[in-house]
Design a protein around this motif. Structure first.
Motif, PDB file in Angstrom:
ATOM      1  N   PHE A  34       0.718  -1.475   0.039  1.00  0.00           N
ATOM      2  CA  PHE A  34       0.064   0.056   0.139  1.00  0.00           C
ATOM      3  C   PHE A  34       0.954   1.209   0.047  1.00  0.00           C
ATOM      4  N   PHE A  35       1.851   1.459   0.941  1.00  0.00           N
ATOM      5  CA  PHE A  35       2.725   2.443   0.995  1.00  0.00           C
ATOM      6  C   PHE A  35       3.335   2.800  -0.535  1.00  0.00           C
ATOM      7  N   LEU A  36       3.903   1.678  -1.187  1.00  0.00           N
ATOM      8  CA  LEU A  36       4.661   2.043  -2.306  1.00  0.00           C
ATOM      9  C   LEU A  36       3.752   2.041  -3.339  1.00  0.00           C
ATOM     10  N   ALA A  37       2.433   1.415  -3.530  1.00  0.00           N
ATOM     11  CA  ALA A  37       1.508   1.769  -4.617  1.00  0.00           C
ATOM     12  C   ALA A  37       0.900   3.247  -4.439  1.00  0.00           C
ATOM     13  N   VAL A  38       0.526   3.665  -3.181  1.00  0.00           N
ATOM     14  CA  VAL A  38      -0.025   4.992  -3.008  1.00  0.00           C
ATOM     15  C   VAL A  38       1.184   6.171  -3.378  1.00  0.00           C
ATOM     16  N   LEU A  39       2.168   5.701  -3.000  1.00  0.00           N
ATOM     17  CA  LEU A  39       3.362   6.796  -3.192  1.00  0.00           C
ATOM     18  C   LEU A  39       3.710   6.863  -4.614  1.00  0.00           C
ATOM     19  N   THR A  40       4.054   5.605  -5.428  1.00  0.00           N
ATOM     20  CA  THR A  40       4.284   5.451  -6.647  1.00  0.00           C
ATOM     21  C   THR A  40       3.368   6.040  -7.630  1.00  0.00           C
ATOM     22  N   SER A  41       2.115   5.727  -7.432  1.00  0.00           N
ATOM     23  CA  SER A  41       0.764   6.186  -8.302  1.00  0.00           C
ATOM     24  C   SER A  41       0.543   7.828  -8.044  1.00  0.00           C
ATOM     25  N   PHE A  70       0.327   4.644   7.666  1.00  0.00           N
ATOM     26  CA  PHE A  70       1.415   4.283   6.791  1.00  0.00           C
ATOM     27  C   PHE A  70       1.062   3.918   5.437  1.00  0.00           C
ATOM     28  N   GLY A  71      -0.199   3.642   5.130  1.00  0.00           N
ATOM     29  CA  GLY A  71      -0.510   3.399   3.783  1.00  0.00           C
ATOM     30  C   GLY A  71      -1.421   4.388   3.021  1.00  0.00           C
TER      31      GLY A  71
END
Length: 1430
Positions: free
Chosen positions: A99-106, A400-401
């Motif tokens: 979730f963290f990487l998906a939200v940040l990257t998107s 965090f997410g």
């Protein structure tokens, strides 16, 4: 005799007083009762007597080294639970990172793709038509969220939302959304193309002007003066920083024309954009004035009817965006080019120099698809960012997410734009791929570099301050989206700003429970009260132990949570209270002397209590002997469990109260909800002051519920009834998952879990696959499409307020007066109760993560009789719901006409199921035996079913089941042949033949579905057995159920012997076994007796063959059952051999105190014979000292409790009105029986005629198709195949079956995703209040400080140390059994005394109340002889 009248429902009777004065002398009928009372006496409660009762003299000694411990499989379950929990935690950590990487990257990709498209849009060297195309692509990317919002709002408005939104506020919402859209369009199409990308990112952080201003007016009542002043100063600084963005045009080096336009466009655009987020920051707790009250009500209604508002608002936003985008087109571009957007336009020589890969005569938008990469990335990244962030908030991963990645995304995008290498002095761009670039920052290499960095950082911090509420989540697990976000859409151009500003704030008007344990000791959400209600009849020992083990686990879990809260000052959001009620039907029988005593099943239950406790706690005796309470309906046994929760067994005497399961449910509904809940003190909701204004606007549909006091509303909403069968096995986590379902939506009246059948043998294996497929596909589809139609009575949670509503509990108490009532009401009471809830407007949900295990029938007889009840009841309730479609769809926002059409289609498929099975067999016969004609194959397929119909109409039930078992085995062989024939048909006819599509499509669907249920995928192994026995389940079983529609007996767990009293000359009662009379047959009919038997001793050939088949399918007795019987025998032996000695000093003390002892246990006797003789010679009153209360196997101490007279009056009134035993009227019984037979004939005729018509139509189509091939449809032409023709009905069946399977499969996938989210939300990484267990007898009061520290260390709890000003803590000195007394601080201001009072109003006493003997029910219960008082 005159009866006391019941008070009206709105004024419940006052609770009984615990301090009673000296009673007055009265008489029982004509018998004089001698009662001596003390000068000053106090009635003690039942729990007081249990707490202060002397412990068992058989204490543990040093030489007593052998003990009863927990069984191995219980330990394995604990180990497996820890492993599953560890695995879930690992998965949750991985999901955190995803979730963290998906939200940040998107979020970063969305921003960079936006700037890439804007850079391509503002390039003037390209053809003018290209500029129009880039604007259209930007416009489509911005319209996509509005389109999704429109579709979702339209669906919800049509099928869910019934109310209309407030008119004035709706107009204001449309105005605000119009302004927001205009500002966003101006920002994207006019302002961002005029500045570089870094400056544009700087500008995007300034869209919080209106929220920053609204923060200045937010009240902070819970903060001190200094903190208020500091926050206010920070809010002022945030407003100033947001306004400073408006001065950017004056600082940048732009042309005078562009600068002058930006000076007024930029502030206007930022203000209009921020105006769209007014609702997220407006203060709803306003002064108590008329306008503000109207505003509060309007905002509440707007939140509930928002989908209807945004049906038009989303369309308006799309129109406004298109109009403003056209108006903001650069003046150098002709607007007529919109009409030529699809024309081919070459790149041109000038622009082709920058792109050397293409010729100047090619159209760039048609030459390569890479030109659309930023457009696709913008749409996908924005959508992923929004939905991933939303899920993170639902599963309690918000910090965090959601908050952290969205906050960091702006910094990372700024770093990429500002510090990426590749800038040169000659070229102020960063090349991205072949076609795109990013601007070079204007501040790079100038004196504004430091100022730009500092300004961006400060502006970013001001945005963090404005949206600081996103770091403090206040929503519950799996909260609904409207509770998480205000607006139902996202903005693709400013996706991270939109999500942060759109997040719902903490609203004191609708406060929910805290996510983590609250150390402030202020509970904002009521503690749920769960009444665990199980119905029993003739369960086996193993089945009883399964239920009791579940109760002991629940008791241990609740005690652990209560102990942590009481002693460690940590509030658990999952804390609950519960009380167990077991209602035992037909619990009494006559002994040899004519006395009413509990039957052997009750004795079996009493012995099983400690057996179940030994399984869970690992000690030989967990609880003491039960308290025995005489009641107007029979009797009551009460155990105090180790966790100080009560287990209450209601023993029903069918001579005093109406028996069967439905009436037991009516009994506990009225007792627990109408009597106990309404008379509870202060509502019993456990809300710490100040009481929060909870959302109790919806309490129900009846005027009675709406008129309840506020505390009663809260109590009714948070009182739940957990309906159980007497053999169910479940874990506490399963119950908490159902409670979570209830907390999400107040209109959810019931929630059911995943039922797993247990047992051995092929019959159980068949049911395991049947249950799995039914839950995987059918129940999941019902949950997602509308509402679940059946909450099984073996494991379901019902909301108290929903059951108390009109047309639910009262209708459920109706007596069956017509033949259809016996089928719909009594044969499937759980489905009828669900139907009543749906017709009242409630929703019923299915929770796949809540597992429960129940014993399934293991023989053909039990299985056929069970389904003989279920099938007609299911069809009757579905027909009732379909006939009531107009009303149900009107009052129930969860059920639409489309969903009712879906149920109608499934109903028709069920009716035509037997005919479809026969058609499949006929087709297989023709494939295997090619010489058979169509007529012959149909005849061979149909004749066995006709034969079985005749058998079911002309023979008794045992013969029908025996023949059914034989035919099921034969059909299994036929179905094996069908499988081979279907495989051959696939090879011969191809995949387009309907018979070839049926089996592979079902198999693939089941396999994929099973793989998506990894914990249950082994049920697929039983799929082959299910497949070859389909004729038995869908043909023979349906035939048996319809032909026996007039039989309304329960059919399972019924005893063969019926005991009745027969007086003889010696005035004693004897047992007379009445055997069921067999059907008379002619003695000369030798052949008939050979096949059928004579009905008495001789068993015919067919019966014997059926017994053989049944024994093959019936498993042998389990070792566990044998072991349980051995343990129970040992415990019974110990109870008999236990010495019964009384302390003479104690007797003298009681005598000196002059306290009357109403009941004694006969402990003075030295043998069982003497004891039996002594208790027989006593005078009896069934409400004071009934005969059964002194039976030795109920306990040696024979403690008796007494009901309060208010409760006695309640039972007297409800017995008289609803649940009195039915008077046997022979004429009425004959009428009902004749009506049932008529109903059977009509329903059976209609059912069989419909199937006959279906078979004849199919036969005619096949027969005509062989003569006239022109009428067949050539489906192979579509796929390029020739001579692949199918008949019309076969094609329609294929499409019908495929559509149903696709719908159920898609809804199953959606439900599996929801279950995965639910498991993630309920899994805790670090439990600050880990559950713990202490064995009974553990004494921790004398622990040293080091030992206590070790316990707390194991609990992984951070201890809250009292302040130094508090007084010295006092430590308990007495031994404590299975509880942790307070070792921190005993002062009352730390812990509210009522906060952890799990037992409600004490309504049972160890001495009769002063008016007990004068009550009419007590006086009527007296025997002929006088009552003996000792």
């Amino acid at each position: 005799m005159k009866r006391s009248q019941a008070p009206p429902p709105s004024q419940p009777p006052p609770p009984p007083s615990l301090h009673l004065g000296p009673p007055s002398t009265s008489s029982l009928s004509s018998s004089s009762i001698i009662r001596t009372h003390p000068q000053q006496s106090t009635s003690h409660t039942l729990d007081d007597s249990m707490k202060h009762k002397k412990t068992d003299p058989n204490q543990a000694y040093w030489w007593d080294v052998a003990h009863v411990t927990s069984r191995i499989f219980e330990e394995e379950q604990i180990i497996n639970k820890e492993r599953r929990l560890t695995f879930r935690r690992i998965i949750k950590i991985c999901v955190y990172l995803i979730f963290f990487l998906a939200v940040l990257t998107s979020a970063v990709v969305s921003k960079l793709s936006l700037f890439t498209m804007i850079n391509a849009y503002k390039t003037l060297e390209q053809p003018k038509i290209y500029i129009v195309r880039w604007q259209v692509l930007l416009l489509i990317a911005m319209i996509v969220p509005y389109t999704l919002t429109f579709v979702q709002s339209l669906v919800l408005s049509i099928f869910r939302i019934k109310h209309s939104p407030p008119f004035l506020l709706t107009i204001w919402v449309h105005i605000a959304e119009t302004c927001h859209t205009v500002g966003l369009s101006m920002l994207v199409f006019r302002i961002l193309p005029s500045v570089d990308n870094v400056t544009g990112l700087f500008v995007l952080n300034g869209v919080c002007i209106v929220p920053a201003i609204l923060n200045l007016f937010t009240t902070r009542r819970h903060h001190n003066t200094s903190l208020k002043l500091l926050i206010f100063m920070c809010d002022i600084a945030s407003v100033l920083m947001q306004l400073s963005v408006c001065f950017i045009p004056s600082i940048l080096k732009t042309t005078e024309k562009v600068s002058s336009q930006l000076q007024w466009q930029l502030p206007l655009a930022l203000f209009l954009i921020s105006l769209g987020y007014w609702e997220s920051f407006v203060e709803t707790r306003l002064p108590n004035k008329h306008f503000f009250k109207w505003f509060q009500r309007a905002v509440r209604l707007l939140r509930k009817t928002r989908p209807k508002v945004y049906v038009t608002a989303s369309l308006l936003k799309i129109i406004v965006l298109i109009i403003t985008a056209i108006s903001f087109l650069p003046k150098s571009v002709d607007k007529n080019l919109y009409l030529h957007i699809f024309d081919q336009v070459p790149i041109g020589e000038r622009y082709s120099r920058a792109i050397p890969f293409f010729d100047d005569h090619e159209d760039l938008f048609r030459a390569t698809r890479q030109i659309y990469v930023p457009f696709v990335l913008q749409i996908l990244s924005s959508c992923i960012c929004y939905y991933t962030g939303r899920i993170a908030c639902k599963v309690l991963m918000q910090c965090f997410g959601f908050s952290l990645p969205l906050t960091m995304s702006t910094l990372i995008a700024y770093i990429i734009l500002f510090f990426t290498h590749g800038f040169t002095n000659k070229k102020d761009i960063i090349v991205v791929g072949q076609f795109f670039y990013l601007d070079k920052p204007q501040a790079l290499g100038s004196k504004l570099l430091v100022i730009s960095l500092i300004g961006f950082l400060v502006l970013w911090l001001s945005r963090m301050k404005i949206t600081s509420h996103v770091w403090f989540p206040t929503s519950e697990r799996l909260a609904m989206i409207h509770k998480l976000f205000v607006l139902p859409y996202y903005e693709s151009a400013i996706v991270e700003q939109n999500l942060l500003l759109n997040k719902q704030q903490k609203d004191m008007m609708e406060m929910n429970d805290q996510i983590e344990p609250d150390l402030a000791m202020k509970r904002k959400f009521p503690v749920p009260m769960i009444y665990v209600c199980a119905t029993m009849w003739h369960e086996t020992t193993n089945e009883m132990v399964q239920l009791l083990k579940s109760i002991f686990r629940l008791d241990s879990d609740q005690h652990a949570r209560r102990t942590v809260q009481r002693n460690l000052r940590v509030l658990d959001p999952d804390y609950y209270r519960f009380e167990t009620h077991v209602l035992f039907d037909d619990a009494f029988e006559d002994d040899d002397h004519g006395n009413r005593i509990p039957n052997r099943y009750v004795k079996q239950l009493v012995a099983a209590v400690n057996v179940a406790g030994a399984y869970v706690h690992g000690v030989e005796k967990v609880v003491d002997d039960p308290i025995k309470i005489p009641t107007p309906y029979g009797g009551r046994l009460v155990w105090l469990l180790p966790g100080k929760n009560r287990l209450i067994v209601h023993m029903k005497d069918k001579n005093l109260i109406r028996h069967k399961k439905r009436w037991s449910q009516v009994m506990y509904m009225y007792y627990l909800l109408s009597y106990k809940l309404l008379r509870r003190k202060n509502g019993g909701h456990n809300l710490s002051p100040p009481v929060t204004n909870l959302d109790t606007e919806f309490i129900g549909f009846s005027e009675f519920l709406k008129s309840l006091p506020h505390d009663k509303k809260i109590s009714a909403q948070n009182t739940f009834v957990l309906a159980l069968d007497g053999d169910v096995d479940f874990k506490p986590e399963a119950v908490l998952l159902l409670v979570d379902r209830m907390r999400k939506n107040p209109k959810v009246a019931a929630a059911c879990g995943r039922i797993h059948p247990t047992g051995d043998g092929p019959i159980v294996w068949y049911q395991q696959f049947e249950y799995a497929v039914g839950h995987w596909l059918q129940k999941a589809a019902e949950h997602k499409l509308g509402s679940v139609l059946c909450c099984p009575g073996c494991f379901s949670l019902f909301r108290g307020s929903s059951l108390m509503d009109d047309n639910v509990m009262r209708r459920y108490a109706d007596k069956s007066t017509e033949a259809a009532h016996y089928v719909q009401y009594d044969q499937g009471e759980d489905r009828w109760l669900t139907t009543l809830l749906l017709q009242q407007g409630y929703r019923v949900e299915y929770c796949a993560a809540s597992d429960a295990y129940t014993h399934a029938p293991e023989t053909f007889k039990e299985f056929f009789n069970q389904r003989r009840r279920w099938m007609p009841s299911t069809m009757a309730n579905i027909m009732d719901l379909l006939k009531d479609t107009k009303h149900t769809t009107y009052v129930n926002e969860n059920i639409s006409k489309l969903y009712m059409f879906y149920q109608a289609v499934l109903f028709v498929s069920t009716v035509l199921g037997p005919g479809t099975i026969l058609l499949t067999i006929a087709s297989a016969l023709r494939t295997v035996f090619s010489t058979l004609t169509i007529a012959e194959s149909y005849m061979i397929s149909i004749l066995p079913s006709i034969f079985y119909i005749i058998i079911c109409l002309k023979t008794k039930a045992s013969t029908q089941i025996a023949i059914g078992a034989i035919m099921t085995s034969l059909y299994a062989l036929v179905m094996s042949m069908v499988l081979v024939a279907t495989a051959a048909q696939i090879v011969k006819s191809g995949f387009l033949d309907p018979s070839a599509v049926f089996l592979p499509s079902v198999a693939i669907t089941f396999i994929v579905t099973g793989l998506l249920h990894p914990n249950e995928m082994f049920n697929l192994i039983h799929g082959f057995l299910y497949l070859i026995t389909i004729p038995g389940g869908y043909l023979l079983l349906v035939t048996y159920a319809l032909c026996n529609l007039h039989v309304v007996s329960w059919g399972t767990r019924e005893t063969v012997e019926v005991v009745k009293k027969k007086k003889t000359k010696d005035k004693t009662n004897e047992k007379e076994v009445i055997e069921p009379k067999a059907k008379k047959r002619r003695a000369t009919d030798v052949i008939n007796n050979m096949f059928w038997g004579d009905g008495q001793q001789q068993r015919g050939f067919l019966n014997q063959a059926g017994d053989v088949i049944e024994q093959v399918f019936r498993p042998t007795m389990k070792r566990q059952e044998t072991l349980l019987q051995q343990i129970i025998t040992k415990l019974d032996h110990d109870d008999v051999q236990k010495p019964h000695s009384d302390d003479s000093s104690q007797n003298s003390k009681e005598s000196s105190n002059n306290i009357p002892i109403i009941i004694t246990s006969g402990n003075d006797s030295t043998s069982n014979t003497t004891a039996s003789t002594s208790i027989l010679n006593k005078s009896r009153n069934n409400m004071i000292n009934p005969y059964w209360s002194e039976l030795p196997w109920l306990g040696s101490e024979s403690v008796i409790g007494f009901l309060h007279t208010d409760e006695v009056t309640f039972w007297q009134q409800i017995l008289q009105k609803y649940i009195a035993p039915l008077d046997k009227d022979a004429e009425e019984e004959r009428r009902i029986q004749n009506d049932l037979i008529g109903l059977r004939n009509n329903a059976g005729f209609a059912f069989f005629m419909l199937n006959a018509i279906w078979i004849i139509l199919q036969f005619q189509c096949e027969y005509v198709a062989t003569q006239f091939t022109e009428i067949m449809i050539d489906v192979g032409r579509i796929f390029g195949l020739h001579e692949t023709k199918v008949q019309v009905l076969g094609l329609l069946f294929m499409l019908f079956f495929a559509s149903c399977m696709v719908v159920q499969f898609c809804t199953m996938i959606l439900h599996r995703w929801g279950t995965f989210i639910e498991i993630l939300a309920s899994t805790k990484l670090f439990e600050k209040h880990r559950q713990y267990k202490l064995k009974p007898g553990s004494d921790i009061a004398g622990m040293t400080s080091q030992e206590v520290a070790e316990v707390l260390k194991d609990l992984d709890i951070e201890l809250v140390v009292p302040t130094s000003s508090s007084s010295t803590s006092t430590f308990p000195k007495d031994s404590v059994t299975y509880q942790m007394e307070s070792i921190i601080n005993k002062e009352p201001h730390f812990i509210a005394p009522d906060e952890y009072d799990d037992n409600e109003e004490q309504d049972v006493y160890n001495e009769p109340p002063i008016d007990y003997f004068d009550h009419p029910v007590v006086q009527e219960a007296i025997d002929e002889s006088r009552l003996r008082l000792l």
